[in-house]
Design a protein around this motif. Structure first.
Motif, PDB file in Angstrom:
ATOM      1  N   ARG A 125       0.836  -1.213   0.000  1.00  9.49           N
ATOM      2  CA  ARG A 125       0.000   0.000   0.000  1.00  9.49           C
ATOM      3  C   ARG A 125       0.868   1.260   0.000  1.00  9.49           C
ATOM      4  NH1 ARG A 125      -2.979   2.369   4.854  1.00  9.49           N
ATOM      5  NH2 ARG A 125      -4.170   4.094   3.942  1.00  9.49           N
TER       6      ARG A 125
ATOM      7  N   PRO B 169      -7.567   7.211  -5.149  1.00  6.37           N
ATOM      8  CA  PRO B 169      -8.999   6.914  -5.282  1.00  6.37           C
ATOM      9  C   PRO B 169      -9.772   6.996  -3.964  1.00  6.37           C
ATOM     10  CG  PRO B 169      -7.654   4.938  -5.608  1.00  6.37           C
ATOM     11  CD  PRO B 169      -6.714   6.087  -5.538  1.00  6.37           C
TER      12      PRO B 169
ATOM     13  N   LEU C  45     -13.076   5.817 -10.675  1.00  6.50           N
ATOM     14  CA  LEU C  45     -11.923   4.918 -10.863  1.00  6.50           C
ATOM     15  C   LEU C  45     -11.218   5.241 -12.177  1.00  6.50           C
ATOM     16  CD1 LEU C  45     -12.809   1.251  -9.837  1.00  6.50           C
ATOM     17  CD2 LEU C  45     -11.278   2.866  -8.711  1.00  6.50           C
TER      18      LEU C  45
ATOM     19  N   PHE D  14      -7.353   6.506 -12.593  1.00  6.28           N
ATOM     20  CA  PHE D  14      -6.336   5.642 -13.211  1.00  6.28           C
ATOM     21  C   PHE D  14      -6.000   6.052 -14.643  1.00  6.28           C
ATOM     22  CE2 PHE D  14      -7.433   2.986  -9.573  1.00  6.28           C
ATOM     23  CZ  PHE D  14      -6.209   2.441  -9.225  1.00  6.28           C
TER      24      PHE D  14
ATOM     25  N   LEU E  15      -4.468  -4.258 -11.263  1.00  8.43           N
ATOM     26  CA  LEU E  15      -3.898  -3.646 -10.055  1.00  8.43           C
ATOM     27  C   LEU E  15      -4.788  -3.880  -8.834  1.00  8.43           C
ATOM     28  CD1 LEU E  15      -2.552  -0.238 -11.434  1.00  8.43           C
ATOM     29  CD2 LEU E  15      -1.179  -2.088 -10.430  1.00  8.43           C
TER      30      LEU E  15
ATOM     31  N   ALA F  19      -4.546  -6.552  -5.972  1.00  6.92           N
ATOM     32  CA  ALA F  19      -3.698  -6.426  -4.770  1.00  6.92           C
ATOM     33  C   ALA F  19      -4.536  -6.486  -3.504  1.00  6.92           C
ATOM     34  CB  ALA F  19      -2.909  -5.123  -4.811  1.00  6.92           C
TER      35      ALA F  19
ATOM     36  N   LEU G 286      -4.635  -8.911  -0.630  1.00  9.59           N
ATOM     37  CA  LEU G 286      -3.732  -8.710   0.512  1.00  9.59           C
ATOM     38  C   LEU G 286      -4.307  -7.731   1.525  1.00  9.59           C
ATOM     39  CD1 LEU G 286      -0.474  -8.197  -1.552  1.00  9.59           C
ATOM     40  CD2 LEU G 286      -1.099 -10.256  -0.247  1.00  9.59           C
TER      41      LEU G 286
ATOM     42  N   CYS H 106      -8.768  -3.622   5.720  1.00 14.07           N
ATOM     43  CA  CYS H 106      -9.146  -2.260   6.076  1.00 14.07           C
ATOM     44  C   CYS H 106      -9.185  -2.145   7.589  1.00 14.07           C
ATOM     45  CB  CYS H 106     -10.527  -1.929   5.506  1.00 14.07           C
ATOM     46  SG  CYS H 106     -10.547  -1.837   3.723  1.00 14.07           S
TER      47      CYS H 106
ATOM     48  N   ASN I 230      -7.835   3.715  10.243  1.00 16.68           N
ATOM     49  CA  ASN I 230      -7.201   4.361   9.086  1.00 16.68           C
ATOM     50  C   ASN I 230      -8.224   4.951   8.126  1.00 16.68           C
ATOM     51  OD1 ASN I 230      -4.757   3.492  10.096  1.00 16.68           O
ATOM     52  ND2 ASN I 230      -4.521   1.810   8.659  1.00 16.68           N
ATOM     53  N   SER I 231      -9.054   4.064   7.581  1.00 17.91           N
ATOM     54  CA  SER I 231      -9.957   4.449   6.487  1.00 17.91           C
ATOM     55  C   SER I 231     -11.407   4.514   6.909  1.00 17.91           C
ATOM     56  CB  SER I 231      -9.825   3.431   5.355  1.00 17.91           C
ATOM     57  OG  SER I 231     -10.150   2.132   5.837  1.00 17.91           O
TER      58      SER I 231
ATOM     59  N   THR J  53     -15.832   0.633  -4.432  1.00 22.47           N
ATOM     60  CA  THR J  53     -15.008   0.621  -5.662  1.00 22.47           C
ATOM     61  C   THR J  53     -14.618  -0.800  -6.086  1.00 22.47           C
ATOM     62  OG1 THR J  53     -13.209   1.179  -4.156  1.00 22.47           O
ATOM     63  CG2 THR J  53     -13.925   2.912  -5.670  1.00 22.47           C
TER      64      THR J  53
ATOM     65  N   PHE K 206      -0.455  -8.336 -13.543  1.00 24.32           N
ATOM     66  CA  PHE K 206      -0.201  -7.574 -12.317  1.00 24.32           C
ATOM     67  C   PHE K 206       1.268  -7.144 -12.253  1.00 24.32           C
ATOM     68  CE2 PHE K 206       0.930  -7.319  -7.759  1.00 24.32           C
ATOM     69  CZ  PHE K 206       0.128  -6.239  -7.419  1.00 24.32           C
TER      70      PHE K 206
HETATM   71 FE1  CCH Z   1      -6.160  -0.342  -1.740  1.00 30.31          FE
HETATM   72  N1  CCH Z   1      -7.149   0.202  -0.050  1.00 30.31           N
HETATM   73  N2  CCH Z   1      -7.405   0.814  -2.842  1.00 30.31           N
HETATM   74  N3  CCH Z   1      -5.080  -0.761  -3.396  1.00 30.31           N
HETATM   75  N4  CCH Z   1      -4.856  -1.384  -0.587  1.00 30.31           N
HETATM   76  C1  CCH Z   1      -6.870  -0.213   1.231  1.00 30.31           C
HETATM   77  C2  CCH Z   1      -5.913  -1.115   1.611  1.00 30.31           C
HETATM   78  C3  CCH Z   1      -5.007  -1.692   0.739  1.00 30.31           C
HETATM   79  C4  CCH Z   1      -8.462   1.530  -2.376  1.00 30.31           C
HETATM   80  C5  CCH Z   1      -8.805   1.733  -1.047  1.00 30.31           C
HETATM   81  C6  CCH Z   1      -8.197   1.082   0.013  1.00 30.31           C
HETATM   82  C7  CCH Z   1      -5.341  -0.335  -4.662  1.00 30.31           C
HETATM   83  C8  CCH Z   1      -6.495   0.339  -5.077  1.00 30.31           C
HETATM   84  C9  CCH Z   1      -7.425   0.882  -4.212  1.00 30.31           C
HETATM   85  C10 CCH Z   1      -3.797  -2.116  -1.075  1.00 30.31           C
HETATM   86  C11 CCH Z   1      -3.270  -2.073  -2.355  1.00 30.31           C
HETATM   87  C12 CCH Z   1      -3.873  -1.410  -3.416  1.00 30.31           C
HETATM   88  C13 CCH Z   1      -7.775   0.432   2.131  1.00 30.31           C
HETATM   89  C14 CCH Z   1      -7.789   0.239   3.629  1.00 30.31           C
HETATM   90  C15 CCH Z   1      -8.605   1.228   1.383  1.00 30.31           C
HETATM   91  C16 CCH Z   1      -9.735   2.094   1.876  1.00 30.31           C
HETATM   92  C17 CCH Z   1      -6.730   1.082   4.333  1.00 30.31           C
HETATM   93  C18 CCH Z   1      -6.766   0.856   5.834  1.00 30.31           C
HETATM   94  O1  CCH Z   1      -7.853   1.030   6.397  1.00 30.31           O
HETATM   95  O2  CCH Z   1      -5.727   0.528   6.409  1.00 30.31           O
HETATM   96  C19 CCH Z   1      -9.204   2.079  -3.484  1.00 30.31           C
HETATM   97  C20 CCH Z   1     -10.459   2.943  -3.386  1.00 30.31           C
HETATM   98  C21 CCH Z   1      -8.581   1.671  -4.615  1.00 30.31           C
HETATM   99  C22 CCH Z   1      -9.060   1.981  -5.983  1.00 30.31           C
HETATM  100  O3  CCH Z   1      -8.581   1.447  -6.949  1.00 30.31           O
HETATM  101  C23 CCH Z   1      -4.239  -0.672  -5.515  1.00 30.31           C
HETATM  102  C24 CCH Z   1      -4.143  -0.321  -6.997  1.00 30.31           C
HETATM  103  C25 CCH Z   1      -3.322  -1.347  -4.740  1.00 30.31           C
HETATM  104  C26 CCH Z   1      -1.971  -1.906  -5.096  1.00 30.31           C
HETATM  105  C27 CCH Z   1      -1.577  -2.210  -6.296  1.00 30.31           C
HETATM  106  C28 CCH Z   1      -3.286  -2.972  -0.012  1.00 30.31           C
HETATM  107  C29 CCH Z   1      -2.159  -4.005  -0.141  1.00 30.31           C
HETATM  108  C30 CCH Z   1      -4.052  -2.708   1.129  1.00 30.31           C
HETATM  109  C31 CCH Z   1      -3.935  -3.358   2.503  1.00 30.31           C
HETATM  110  C32 CCH Z   1      -3.087  -2.535   3.442  1.00 30.31           C
HETATM  111  C33 CCH Z   1      -2.978  -3.128   4.823  1.00 30.31           C
HETATM  112  O4  CCH Z   1      -2.502  -2.416   5.721  1.00 30.31           O
HETATM  113  O5  CCH Z   1      -3.356  -4.288   5.049  1.00 30.31           O
END
Ligand code: CCH
Length: 287
Positions: free
Chosen positions: A43, A140, A149, A153, A166, A169, A172, A175, A179-180, A230, A258
């Motif tokens: 992230r 986003p 979106l 992008f 993308l 991801a 993994l 939320c 944080n969010s 999304t 990817f």
């Molecule tokens: Fe994402 N993402 N992401 N994301 N994301 C969140 C967590 C991760 C969006 C929103 C969120 C991508 C695209 C998007 C990761 C990778 C990618 C969270 C939670 C939100 C909200 C954050 C939290 O609360 O900690 C949105 C909207 C989009 C739109 O496209 C893309 C692209 C990628 C990487 C290529 C990853 C990994 C996480 C997990 C982080 C964690 O701490 O576990």
């Protein structure tokens, strides 16, 4: 003139496989989330680069301006300070490696060590001052739809296929309400890179979560897994959905797409002349 300096030439003095290994060494941690820093490193690498704007050639992984306010305080970046702090020990051990290279590399290490594809990686990002930071709103917003979106992008130079690739991801991590505001993991194996995100999207019945928090979805059967608005857009939109179906059926295809899209993401905004050495790192279990 640009506030970002040109890239530092890869002098060959840094052993990047060694730095890779040092990052790999700090991933596992039973006191952190699901036992790995991998997801939050992915992230961090994504948010550092996803600020790119093709039209003005601003933002991108070059600069590491998230070290400074106000970018560090942008709502989208909430929680990422922990990841930046975690990587400090690797920075101290390798002062010649810039923060922007370090964060980018950490994303690559995390993906590969969690079982994902090999991501070609090129060093040479220079760190910039706070002045080079892009305004808030470039990443986003999870509560919006397909148009948003695409706005986000396409601005970076990605197409629909790459957007879906993308998004995988989200197999993994999770939320965090702190944080969010959203809550929960997308898959049952949040520290392993699989095409599980696409399978879950198609196979589960997603219902709106009943709670006081922001609008999100949970799987109807167990309520344990989640999707953001999304995320669901990817199965609702006529042009996104075929890619979700292809990636759910063919993990190799997704790994390939990817890897290409994540490499492209990491190159956004980085000046290159085409003669740079491309690194393909060995996973620690292959060494
Ligand atoms: Fe994402 N993402 N992401 N994301 N994301 C969140 C967590 C991760 C969006 C929103 C969120 C991508 C695209 C998007 C990761 C990778 C990618 C969270 C939670 C939100 C909200 C954050 C939290 O609360 O900690 C949105 C909207 C989009 C739109 O496209 C893309 C692209 C990628 C990487 C290529 C990853 C990994 C996480 C997990 C982080 C964690 O701490 O576990």
């Amino acid at each position: 003139t640009s506030p970002v300096s040109p890239p530092s030439p890869d002098s060959g003095e840094v052993n990047y496989q060694k730095v890779y290994n040092q990052i790999a060494d700090i991933l596992e941690d039973n006191d952190w989330d699901d036992g790995s820093w991998g997801p939050i490193f992915v992230r961090l690498a994504w948010h550092a680069s996803g600020t790119y704007d093709k039209a003005t050639n601003t933002g991108g992984s070059h600069g590491a301006t998230m070290r400074f306010a106000p970018e560090s305080e942008h709502a989208a970046n909430a929680g990422l300070k922990a990841a930046r702090n975690k990587l400090e020990s690797v920075k101290t051990a390798n002062p010649a490696v810039t923060y922007s290279d370090l964060w980018s590399l950490a994303g690559v290490v995390a993906i590969q060590e969690m079982g994902g594809p090999t991501i070609p990686w090129i060093p040479g990002r220079r760190d910039a001052e706070a002045i080079a930071a892009t305004p808030d709103g470039r990443l986003p917003d999870a509560s919006l739809g397909a148009n948003h979106l695409r706005d986000i992008f396409y601005r970076m130079g990605f197409d629909d296929r790459e957007i879906v690739a993308l998004s995988g991801a989200h197999a993994l991590g999770r939320c965090h309400p702190s944080n969010s505001g959203f809550d929960g993991p997308w898959t049952a194996s949040p520290t392993i890179v699989t095409n599980g995100y696409f399978k879950e999207l198609l196979e589960k019945k997603w219902v709106e979560k009943k709670w006081k928090g922001p609008k999100q979805y949970v799987d109807k059967e167990t309520g344990d897994l989640m999707m953001l608005p999304t995320d669901l857009v990817l199965i609702q939109d006529r042009s996104f959905r075929p890619w979700v179906e292809k990636y759910a059926a063919d993990e190799k295809l997704w790994f390939n797409d990817f890897a290409n899209a994540f490499h492209k993401l990491q190159e956004l905004g980085v000046p290159r002349n085409g003669s740079e050495k491309v690194y393909y790192f060995k996973r620690t279990d292959e060494q």
